[in-house]
Every structure is written in C-alpha cells, then in structure tokens.
Scaffold this active site. Structure first.
Site, short mmCIF file in Angstrom:
data_model
loop_
_atom_site.label_atom_id
_atom_site.label_comp_id
_atom_site.label_asym_id
_atom_site.label_seq_id
_atom_site.Cartn_x
_atom_site.Cartn_y
_atom_site.Cartn_z
N ASP A 37 -11.43 2.00 -14.90
CA ASP A 37 -10.01 2.02 -14.52
C ASP A 37 -9.18 2.03 -15.80
OD1 ASP A 37 -8.61 1.18 -11.56
OD2 ASP A 37 -7.30 1.11 -13.32
N ASN A 89 -12.14 8.55 -7.79
CA ASN A 89 -11.22 7.91 -6.85
C ASN A 89 -9.86 7.56 -7.46
OD1 ASN A 89 -10.56 6.11 -4.43
ND2 ASN A 89 -10.61 4.62 -6.11
N SER A 147 -6.84 13.39 0.31
CA SER A 147 -5.81 12.75 1.15
C SER A 147 -5.44 13.69 2.29
CB SER A 147 -4.57 12.47 0.30
OG SER A 147 -3.46 12.18 1.12
N TYR A 160 1.72 15.38 -5.42
CA TYR A 160 0.54 14.69 -4.88
C TYR A 160 -0.27 15.63 -3.97
CZ TYR A 160 -2.12 10.91 -2.62
OH TYR A 160 -3.11 10.10 -2.14
N LYS A 164 -4.12 17.07 -4.47
CA LYS A 164 -5.22 16.79 -3.54
C LYS A 164 -5.80 18.09 -2.95
CE LYS A 164 -5.24 12.30 -4.00
NZ LYS A 164 -6.35 11.58 -4.64
N ILE A 193 -3.62 4.05 4.29
CA ILE A 193 -4.39 2.80 4.39
C ILE A 193 -3.61 1.72 3.64
CG2 ILE A 193 -6.63 1.70 3.97
CD1 ILE A 193 -7.10 4.23 5.53
#
Ligand SMILES: NC(=O)c1ccc[n+]([C@@H]2O[C@H](COP(=O)([O-])OP(=O)(O)OC[C@H]3O[C@@H](n4cnc5c(N)ncnc54)[C@H](O)[C@@H]3O)[C@@H](O)[C@H]2O)c1
Length: 269
Positions: A37, A89, A147, A160, A164, A193
């Site tokens: 990360d 991810n 996504s 975004y 994706k 989520i």
C-alpha cells in the site's frame, strides 16, 4: 481452512477496506500474503494479522511506479520463493478524490491521467511483472478490482469509470495472451460496498447507497466479506477453468433493464 494452502499472494491497496478484508480471508485459508500500500498503515495492518498467526509481509509502495511494482514482485519471490496470485486492488477512491470526479468538462487532464495511472496503469504494471514469475511455477491467478462504474455511462465519475473500463480490457488481454502459460486473469466488479463503520444508519450516511440498493435485484447492502469471498474463490484452484471474466459482486445492479422501480411501485400498490 486450507483452500489456499501453499499459495503466495500479493495484494495492493492492502491497508484499505476491501484489500484488508480480502487479505484476512485469504490468509485464513492458508495463503502467505505480501501486503502493499502507499500508506505506511499497511505495516500496522500486517502486524495485526501476524498477531493472529497469519503469514504476511508488508511493503510500502506506489502501484503507479514501475520500480515499486517490480520491487514488490521481487520481494514476494525473495521471501516466499514463488508467486501464485496477484490481486491488483489499489485504487483512488477516497472522498477527497472521487468528489472532484465529475464529467469531461469539469475534470482536468491531470486529474484524469492520475486516476488512470493509479487505477489502470497499475494493473498493466502488476501483470507485466507478475506474469514471468508466475510462469516459472506453472501459472497463477491475477485478480483485478474493477467496478460497476465501467458498466455504463453516468453523470459523474468520468475518470474513475474510464479507468475501470481499462481494467476490464487489461483483464481480458492478459487472460488471452498468457492462458497458455496457465495464467488466469479475472476482474471483480463490486457495487457500492460501504465500510462496516457506516453501521446501522448506513443507508442515510453513505451518499448514493439508497439509490444503489433501490436499483439492485437483491434488497441487501453489499459487505466487504462479499468481495473477500469472491477473491478467495478466484485465488483458489476452485476457479481453475474461469478466466477472462468480469464478475459482478453487486446485488444485481448491472444485470437488469430499468424495470425494478416499476416492480417496487406495483409491490406497494
Ligand atoms: N468500496 C466500494 O464500494 C468499491 C466499489 C467498487 C470498486 N471498488 C474498488 O475496490 C478497490 C479498493 O477500494 P476500497 O473501497 O477498499 O477503498 P480504500 O480507500 O479503503 O482502499 C484503497 C487503498 O488503496 C491505496 N492506494 C491508493 N493509491 C495507491 C497507490 N498509488 N499505490 C498503492 N496503494 C494505493 C490506499 O492507500 C488505500 O489503502 C479500489 O480499486 C476501488 O476502486 C470499491
């Protein structure tokens, strides 16, 4: 629990909500995990898992920087001798970032490029460096977090959604080019989520959640565990005949024509 016994996994964005939940689920199934990360909190997250007896290593790096990505692949090989699973991810999804993501007129070129770098170029780089190492041990599984945002146009989130959509294409390209080496590549496309902290009042607290739930086939709020379960499946040999797919973990948001609100109206009539 040993569905991933012997497997060596790299997870990026491992300090975040979905990443950490997925790492914990894979480690609980016997995987050894290198957690990467940009945030140094990844070290605390790894310590937490090591304290529960899981075999994890942490690494700070930027997924959009090729030397950092090459470095984490080398670390996995050095530490555990092989690489079986790469879960790309990491993503730019913090409120401060995504709230600026409007439409092609409102978004700057630099904003678009940075979003593409972190969300999509990262998948290119991860796959590029993981494939040769996976091939050395007969194959592996690459999992990319996509996504629902790439499934159709929207009034906002142009950067975004574009990033994706690129993730979905890279997923299929890698699956096609390297299937003969035993390498699978699939994308997971979650709906919205919320973090567990959103709690009992989440439908009101998390901005577009009410709209998402109203558009789903299932009357339920998605949980981090729903994504983690799918990650474990794609990482395991249970999915050994599945590749080149975008798998929606979205309660059915993307699978229907716009008829649900009508059905609901009829249900209450
Ligand atoms: N939560 C959702 O509703 C949802 C829905 C669909 C897709 N996703 C995708 O799931 C993934 C994880 O999202 P999340 O909800 O856990 O968000 P999160 O913000 O909790 O986690 C994202 C993590 O990525 C890390 N990161 C950001 N930039 C990085 C970089 N350049 N290099 C390395 N790490 C970096 C962050 O530090 C953070 O820990 C993202 O790709 C996101 O687009 C999330």
């Amino acid at each position: 629990m040993d569905r991933l016994a012997g497997k060596v996994v790299i997870t990026t964005g491992a300090a975040g909500g979905l990443g950490f939940a997925g790492v914990r689920a894979m480690a609980a199934e016997g995987a050894r995990v290198v957690m990467m990360d940009l945030s140094p909190t990844v070290h605390d997250r790894a310590e937490e898992l090591a304290g529960s007896g899981f075999d994890v290593t942490s690494h700070v790096g930027d997924v959009s920087v090729e030397s950092d990505v090459a470095g984490v692949v080398a670390l996995a090989k050095e530490t555990y001798g092989r690489l079986d699973v790469l879960w790309n991810n990491a993503g730019l999804v913090s409120g401060g970032w995504i709230d600026q993501d409007t439409d092609v007129v409102g978004v700057s070129r630099d904003f678009l490029v940075r979003t593409l770098e972190v969300n999509a170029v990262s998948v290119f780089l991860g796959s590029k460096h993981a494939v040769p190492v996976m091939a050395e041990s007969g194959g592996g599984s690459i999992i990319n977090t996509s996504s629902v945002q790439a499934a159709g146009g929207d009034l906002a989130l142009v950067a975004y959604g574009t990033s994706k959509a690129a993730v979905n294409y890279l997923t299929k390209s890698v699956a096609t080019s390297f299937g003969h080496l035993g390498i699978r590549s699939n994308a997971l496309a979650p709906g919205l989520i919320p973090p567990p902290a959103a709690g009992a009042h989440q439908l009101e607290a998390v901005a577009p959640l009410r709209m998402m739930v109203d558009s789903q086939m299932l009357d339920a709020v998605g949980e981090q565990a729903d994504v983690a379960n799918a990650v474990v499946f794609l990482a395991s040999d249970e999915s050994k005949f599945i590749t080149g797919q975008v798998i929606y973990v979205d309660g059915g948001v993307t699978g229907h024509l716009p008829t649900l609100s009508d059905r609901r109206k009829r249900a209450v009539a």
